[in-house]
Design a protein around this motif. Structure first.
Motif, PDB file in Angstrom:
ATOM      1  N   UNK A  26      54.182  39.156  35.709  1.00 52.65           N
ATOM      2  CA  UNK A  26      55.418  38.491  35.696  1.00 52.65           C
ATOM      3  C   UNK A  26      55.477  37.968  34.019  1.00 52.65           C
ATOM      4  N   UNK A  27      54.303  37.783  33.819  1.00 50.09           N
ATOM      5  CA  UNK A  27      54.173  37.283  32.374  1.00 50.09           C
ATOM      6  C   UNK A  27      54.407  38.565  31.466  1.00 50.09           C
ATOM      7  N   UNK A  28      53.853  39.630  31.644  1.00 47.97           N
ATOM      8  CA  UNK A  28      54.024  40.873  30.947  1.00 47.97           C
ATOM      9  C   UNK A  28      55.639  41.184  30.971  1.00 47.97           C
ATOM     10  N   UNK A  29      56.231  41.108  32.097  1.00 51.69           N
ATOM     11  CA  UNK A  29      57.767  41.388  32.032  1.00 51.69           C
ATOM     12  C   UNK A  29      58.634  40.357  31.205  1.00 51.69           C
ATOM     13  N   UNK A  61      49.281  58.479  26.673  1.00 53.04           N
ATOM     14  CA  UNK A  61      50.268  58.881  27.598  1.00 53.04           C
ATOM     15  C   UNK A  61      50.231  58.207  28.775  1.00 53.04           C
ATOM     16  N   UNK A  62      48.771  58.073  29.513  1.00 52.17           N
ATOM     17  CA  UNK A  62      48.862  57.302  30.753  1.00 52.17           C
ATOM     18  C   UNK A  62      49.406  55.926  30.671  1.00 52.17           C
ATOM     19  N   UNK A  63      49.110  55.087  29.512  1.00 50.79           N
ATOM     20  CA  UNK A  63      49.595  53.851  29.011  1.00 50.79           C
ATOM     21  C   UNK A  63      50.994  53.951  29.121  1.00 50.79           C
ATOM     22  N   UNK A  64      51.557  54.806  28.415  1.00 49.70           N
ATOM     23  CA  UNK A  64      53.242  54.911  28.386  1.00 49.70           C
ATOM     24  C   UNK A  64      53.778  54.992  29.649  1.00 49.70           C
ATOM     25  N   UNK A  65      53.353  55.698  30.404  1.00 49.66           N
ATOM     26  CA  UNK A  65      53.707  56.050  32.016  1.00 49.66           C
ATOM     27  C   UNK A  65      53.413  54.333  32.552  1.00 49.66           C
ATOM     28  N   UNK A  66      52.581  53.724  32.572  1.00 47.11           N
ATOM     29  CA  UNK A  66      52.349  52.665  33.178  1.00 47.11           C
ATOM     30  C   UNK A  66      53.461  51.561  32.817  1.00 47.11           C
ATOM     31  N   UNK A  67      53.517  51.485  31.177  1.00 41.13           N
ATOM     32  CA  UNK A  67      54.580  50.686  30.797  1.00 41.13           C
ATOM     33  C   UNK A  67      56.182  51.163  31.364  1.00 41.13           C
ATOM     34  N   UNK A  69      56.801  52.255  34.069  1.00 40.51           N
ATOM     35  CA  UNK A  69      56.949  51.850  35.279  1.00 40.51           C
ATOM     36  C   UNK A  69      57.264  50.347  35.345  1.00 40.51           C
ATOM     37  N   UNK A  70      56.517  49.429  34.642  1.00 40.56           N
ATOM     38  CA  UNK A  70      56.983  48.206  34.585  1.00 40.56           C
ATOM     39  C   UNK A  70      58.077  47.900  33.819  1.00 40.56           C
ATOM     40  N   UNK A  71      58.485  48.730  33.177  1.00 48.26           N
ATOM     41  CA  UNK A  71      59.969  48.419  32.332  1.00 48.26           C
ATOM     42  C   UNK A  71      59.778  47.597  31.183  1.00 48.26           C
ATOM     43  N   UNK A  72      58.646  47.823  30.431  1.00 49.52           N
ATOM     44  CA  UNK A  72      58.301  47.039  29.216  1.00 49.52           C
ATOM     45  C   UNK A  72      58.108  48.235  28.242  1.00 49.52           C
ATOM     46  N   UNK A  73      57.808  47.644  26.852  1.00 52.42           N
ATOM     47  CA  UNK A  73      57.458  48.344  25.734  1.00 52.42           C
ATOM     48  C   UNK A  73      55.967  48.400  25.695  1.00 52.42           C
ATOM     49  N   UNK A  74      55.298  49.594  25.515  1.00 51.65           N
ATOM     50  CA  UNK A  74      53.707  49.687  25.507  1.00 51.65           C
ATOM     51  C   UNK A  74      53.369  49.184  23.721  1.00 51.65           C
ATOM     52  N   UNK A  75      52.628  48.324  23.595  1.00 52.88           N
ATOM     53  CA  UNK A  75      51.975  48.211  21.964  1.00 52.88           C
ATOM     54  C   UNK A  75      50.702  48.417  22.156  1.00 52.88           C
ATOM     55  N   UNK A  76      50.160  49.409  21.160  1.00 52.29           N
ATOM     56  CA  UNK A  76      48.751  49.824  21.062  1.00 52.29           C
ATOM     57  C   UNK A  76      48.032  48.808  20.290  1.00 52.29           C
ATOM     58  N   UNK A  77      47.004  48.488  20.330  1.00 53.23           N
ATOM     59  CA  UNK A  77      46.113  47.482  19.533  1.00 53.23           C
ATOM     60  C   UNK A  77      44.839  48.306  19.429  1.00 53.23           C
ATOM     61  N   UNK A  78      44.529  48.723  18.082  1.00 53.61           N
ATOM     62  CA  UNK A  78      43.292  49.629  17.889  1.00 53.61           C
ATOM     63  C   UNK A  78      42.075  48.518  17.942  1.00 53.61           C
TER      64      UNK A  78
END
Lengths: 274, 243
Positions: A26-29, A61-67, A69-78
């Motif tokens: 919920x928080x992520x969405x 790529x896996x992270x992008x798919x998860x994002x 499915x959740x309907x959110x934008x993936x933000x990658x932090x190194x």
């Protein structure tokens, strides 16, 4: 033993300072984005594309798919190898796609998704050193990276070895090239990558065939994150059953890539390890 | 802390003293502390004579020697210690002749590069303090020494330096404190000193608070010892002089 009042005040103050949003679906969405911690230095799991300067890779790529499915934008932090679990525990990232090995000790700290990659750790040596088997490395200087599972695995397999660790695996490889150690230990995929990076000089190096350990790499979630784990596992199951997971593996690890694996020897269907 | 699981909170507040007082992790931390102390002592012993030499270079009447001292101090001081460490570990040994290099690499190249980097770095700062101390002594002292027939080096050694070093002890103590803390930077070239071991213990046990509390109190204790030595010196020698 119970801590004194001052120390608990300090601990509370520190945790307030570092408090992030606790990851749940919920928080992520609500935020509209999912912060995914990644290494960015571990080809082909996550690395920087030299042309576009974006982080790309199998885990990305896996992270992008998860994002998706959740309907959110993936933000990658190194983040650094040693900082992965602390960053997740402190809520600064929602998910880890950072070549994290799933083992029993870590299960006390974080939750793991289905294992996304089964690999091992191997040792790279200079051919001129004459080392052909793992047990010849007993008592020798072995180089590796700080903060991962490499060092404990080396000491388990070779208790008398002298392990020297560096901040990045690139520095450890440089030290091997300069002759400051007998062997360089890292994940098999990272070693294959380094072989390709060394280029012409790779003829002087060999990867010892024995595995120091077998590792299941998985995505990590904060401890007790019920619905986020369910969502991530659902995405992984969907990718597996549709065959996309295998395609992704072959895209990054398959024939023609630096790892050049002929086929995938595992399935993404379980989050259990010994 | 909203939303953080109570288990995580309890774990953060659970300070495990047993970790620090006995067992394998205690031994690791202790060996790290011993190595840090060794690094600091060896560096101090090497850096002080070098610093004195550089200070005398900068104050010598011969122009080229002055330039040499100036070049040393300015180039070393203005580069971060981390860069020095990486240079002396990865870059510099490659220029050595092959047989010596092989022998060096088989041994403790990590500690040796760290000591070389620390010595050069600390000597650059200490030489400036010593130079200021020498300049604090009125020039007439040196002239009197020369008038008595001593050469430049002899009048320095017999007349000026004994007075100058008394003045310089306080800034040198603070440089020693810096040196003691700077030994922690050796962790980037793989020297198994205190900060490195604290990190290893943390990776193995996931108990960051305990391992870094040990490291912090170890650094603090030795720093307080060094400061105590300075206070004792002040009390014993400087007070007496000003009576």
């Amino acid at each position: 033993m119970r801590i004194s009042l001052l120390s608990s005040a300090v601990a509370v103050a520190l945790s307030l300072v570092s408090a992030g949003v606790f990851a749940d679906v919920a928080a992520i969405k609500n935020k509209g984005e999912i912060v995914i911690g990644t290494l960015g230095t571990d080809e082909p799991n996550s690395f920087v594309d030299p042309k576009t300067r974006q982080i790309i890779g199998y885990e990305i790529d896996l992270g992008n798919e998860i994002a998706k499915d959740l309907g959110v934008k993936p933000v990658y932090k190194q983040i650094a190898v040693a900082a992965r679990i602390p960053e997740l525990q402190q809520g600064r990232v929602d998910l880890l796609a950072a070549s994290l090995t799933h083992n029993k000790e870590r299960e006390a700290l974080v939750d793991f998704s289905y294992s996304v990659l089964i690999t091992g750790q191997k040792a790279m040596v200079k051919k001129s050193s004459g080392v052909t088997a793992l047990d010849q490395l007993a008592g020798e200087k072995i180089l590796t990276v700080k903060g991962g599972t490499q060092e404990p695995n080396i000491l388990k397999a070779l208790p008398t070895a002298k392990v020297v660790t560096f901040d990045t695996s690139q520095q450890a490889l440089l030290a091997l090239q300069q002759g400051k150690g007998k062997a360089f230990v890292d994940d098999e995929s990272a070693l294959n990558n380094d072989f390709a990076k060394i280029g012409a000089g790779a003829k002087g190096y060999a990867i010892l065939p024995e595995n120091l350990s077998t590792e299941a790499l998985a995505l990590a979630l904060p401890k007790d994150s019920g619905d986020l784990k369910v969502a991530v596992d659902k995405t992984l199951a969907r990718l597996e059953s549709s065959g996309e997971a295998e395609k992704l593996y072959l895209k990054w690890y398959g024939p023609g890539t630096k790892s050049n694996q002929a086929e995938r020897h595992f399935k993404i269907d379980s989050d259990q390890v010994e | 802390m909203a939303g953080r699981s109570p288990r995580v909170l309890r774990e953060m507040l659970d300070f495990d003293y047993s970790l620090l007082l006995s067992g394998q992790y205690h031994d690791m931390l202790l060996s790290g502390l011993m190595l840090s102390i060794k690094l600091a002592c060896v560096t101090l012993v090497c850096a002080l004579p070098l610093a004195l030499f550089i200070a005398l270079l900068r104050l010598s009447p011969v122009r080229p020697l002055q330039w040499l001292g100036f070049a040393y101090v300015e180039s070393i001081r203005n580069i971060p210690l981390l860069a020095h460490m990486l240079f002396w570990y990865f870059a510099a040994p490659e220029f050595l002749p092959e047989s010596f290099r092989e022998w060096l690499y088989a041994g403790n190249i990590e500690a040796i590069s760290a000591i070389v980097a620390l010595t050069l770095y600390t000597a650059a700062f200490m030489s400036e303090d010593i130079r200021s101390g020498i300049r604090a002594i009125p020039i007439v002292q040196l002239e009197a020494g020369r008038a008595l027939g001593f050469g430049y080096l002899a009048s320095m050694r017999l007349v000026v330096l004994p007075q100058a070093l008394r003045v310089t002890v306080a800034p040198l103590i603070s440089q020693t404190l810096n040196l003691w803390k700077n030994t922690s930077i050796a962790t980037v070239v793989g020297v198994a000193e205190l900060m490195y071991q604290a990190g290893q213990v943390e990776t193995a046990t996931f108990r960051s608070l305990e391992s870094f509390a040990f490291a912090t109190s170890a650094y603090l204790s030795v720093s307080l010892l060094i400061t105590g030595a300075a206070a004792w010196y002040q009390h014993r020698y400087v007070q007496a002089k000003s009576r």
